[in-house]
Design an enzyme around this catalytic site. Structure first.
Site, PDB file in Angstrom:
ATOM      1  N   LYS A  54      -8.820  10.013   8.609  1.00 22.05           N
ATOM      2  CA  LYS A  54      -9.738   9.654   9.699  1.00 22.05           C
ATOM      3  C   LYS A  54      -9.478  10.529  10.908  1.00 22.05           C
ATOM      4  O   LYS A  54      -8.385  11.063  11.107  1.00 22.05           O
ATOM      5  CB  LYS A  54      -9.602   8.176  10.087  1.00 22.05           C
ATOM      6  CG  LYS A  54      -8.214   7.737  10.595  1.00 22.05           C
ATOM      7  CD  LYS A  54      -7.926   7.998  12.054  1.00 22.05           C
ATOM      8  CE  LYS A  54      -6.537   7.562  12.484  1.00 22.05           C
ATOM      9  NZ  LYS A  54      -6.106   8.176  13.765  1.00 22.05           N
ATOM     10  N   ASP A  92      -4.189   0.921  11.018  1.00 19.58           N
ATOM     11  CA  ASP A  92      -5.205   1.859  10.521  1.00 19.58           C
ATOM     12  C   ASP A  92      -5.521   1.670   9.034  1.00 19.58           C
ATOM     13  O   ASP A  92      -6.396   2.350   8.505  1.00 19.58           O
ATOM     14  CB  ASP A  92      -4.726   3.310  10.707  1.00 19.58           C
ATOM     15  CG  ASP A  92      -4.718   3.740  12.164  1.00 19.58           C
ATOM     16  OD1 ASP A  92      -5.303   3.029  13.009  1.00 19.58           O
ATOM     17  OD2 ASP A  92      -4.129   4.793  12.455  1.00 19.58           O
TER      18      ASP A  92
HETATM   19  O1  C5P Z   1       0.099  -0.517  13.152  1.00 16.79           O
HETATM   20  P1  C5P Z   1       0.985   0.675  12.950  1.00 16.79           P
HETATM   21  O2  C5P Z   1       2.221   0.359  12.166  1.00 16.79           O
HETATM   22  O3  C5P Z   1       0.247   1.870  12.392  1.00 16.79           O
HETATM   23  O4  C5P Z   1       1.451   1.100  14.405  1.00 16.79           O
HETATM   24  C1  C5P Z   1       2.523   1.971  14.603  1.00 16.79           C
HETATM   25  C2  C5P Z   1       2.968   1.897  16.041  1.00 16.79           C
HETATM   26  O5  C5P Z   1       1.985   2.471  16.898  1.00 16.79           O
HETATM   27  C3  C5P Z   1       3.178   0.495  16.587  1.00 16.79           C
HETATM   28  O6  C5P Z   1       4.457   0.018  16.292  1.00 16.79           O
HETATM   29  C4  C5P Z   1       2.980   0.720  18.084  1.00 16.79           C
HETATM   30  O7  C5P Z   1       4.145   1.294  18.657  1.00 16.79           O
HETATM   31  C5  C5P Z   1       1.912   1.767  18.119  1.00 16.79           C
HETATM   32  N1  C5P Z   1       0.562   1.156  18.248  1.00 16.79           N
HETATM   33  C6  C5P Z   1       0.190   0.611  19.465  1.00 16.79           C
HETATM   34  N2  C5P Z   1      -1.043   0.038  19.589  1.00 16.79           N
HETATM   35  C7  C5P Z   1      -1.910   0.015  18.551  1.00 16.79           C
HETATM   36  C8  C5P Z   1      -1.550   0.571  17.298  1.00 16.79           C
HETATM   37  C9  C5P Z   1      -0.286   1.145  17.176  1.00 16.79           C
HETATM   38  O8  C5P Z   1       0.955   0.631  20.427  1.00 16.79           O
HETATM   39  N3  C5P Z   1      -3.093  -0.531  18.725  1.00 16.79           N
END
Ligand code: C5P
Length: 305
Positions: free
Chosen positions: A9, A137
């Protein structure tokens, strides 16, 4: 044996709100799935084992931290399968830690591949819930197309798009850590005196001009509306990205932005010929490791016929 193809993406809009108490940021996130993708192949196995091929394979962890292994175990646990058996091979084309949700895409592909291999027929709504547990994601990689992601990005609303848009992606040497880029975004906001918490920063909204450009298939209008609130943070951590963005724009791209948390840079171009030319110019520019011409939107994770 089941092979699932899954797209990368780019976020054509990444509106980042304040830091929530759960450690995530509130987003208005317009995901756009592109043909550059990975393939995950599931075969019967003993336990959950992984292999990976592709130019960045050395950078992919093959232990239980990989979203592919976590997806297989989560799906098995959901169905009460105590001792899942599957070997999962990742054929990796999406840049690793590149801001294109490659790891998330592989997790989504593993859910679909294991669901088919184990003949579970899990409803899409359930797969989307499991995907959201794996990462912000991952649900989008199941859906594909173009969608608005709210919340931390996992609450999805599919969007209407007319036609095909052409893109070039400039791949950097090495990746960027998503949490580090979000932290840098907060730091820059604190430095600017605006504050970084969700009580300081307004909840971001999807840009109506961007949604109209997508619905109307208007590449010039989409180029004008491209926006990524994480871009200043990614460029702050990796100043050389400014040169990459400039090189693509000088080569004829009509729009340029950092993809997600970077360091991959995304360039919108007017057609397939322009994509080939801009990719070639970027490869020659010395400002990136390589560049790929591609297009979208494309569907989400699905078995290869
Ligand atoms: O959800 P995911 O594991 O992909 O997110 C990785 C990191 O990215 C989270 O731990 C956070 O630090 C950051 N993040 C965030 N806000 C979001 C998505 C991700 O701060 N909406």
């Amino acid at each position: 044996m089941i092979t699932v193809r899954v797209p990368a993406k780019v976020n054509v809009q990444l509106g980042v709100g304040g830091l929530r108490t759960d450690g995530f940021h509130e987003l208005a996130n317009v995901f756009f799935a592109v043909a550059l993708g990975d393939e995950v192949t599931a075969t019967p196995g003993d336990g959950v084992t992984l292999t990976c091929s592709g130019p960045d394979a050395h950078a992919v962890p093959l232990d239980d931290s990989n979203l592919v292994a976590r997806a297989a175990r989560l799906l098995a646990a959901h169905h009460g399968i105590a001792d899942p058996g599957v070997h999962l091979h990742i054929a990796k084309a999406i840049p690793v830690a590149g801001g294109m949700a490659g790891g998330s895409a592989d997790g989504a592909a593993a859910l679909v591949a294991c669901d088919a291999l184990w003949q579970l027929d899990t409803p899409l709504d359930t797969l989307l819930e499991l995907a959201a547990e794996l990462g912000s994601d991952v649900p989008f990689a199941l859906l594909g197309g173009v969608a608005l992601g709210r919340g931390r990005g996992e609450i999805l609303q599919p969007l209407t798009v007319d036609g095909t848009f052409h893109w070039v992606f400039a791949v950097a040497d090495g990746g960027l850590s998503t949490p580090a880029v979000f932290r840098e975004c907060d730091r820059l906001r604190e430095e600017a005196g605006t504050g970084s918490s969700d009580t300081d920063v307004p909840v971001p909204e999807a840009d109506p001009a961007l949604l109209a450009a997508l619905a109307g298939g208007d590449a010039a209008a989409l180029a004008a509306a491209l926006a990524n609130d994480l871009q200043p943070a990614a460029v702050s951590l990796r100043p050389g990205l400014a040169d990459t963005l400039k090189a693509g724009t000088e080569a004829g791209a009509i729009g340029a932005l950092v993809s997600g948390s970077g360091p991959t840079c995304a360039f919108l171009v007017k057609d397939a010929d322009a994509a080939a030319a801009v990719a070639e110019a970027l490869r020659a520019s010395g400002t990136c490791r390589t560049a790929h011409a591609t297009y979208g939107p494309v569907p989400g994770a699905a078995p290869v016929a």
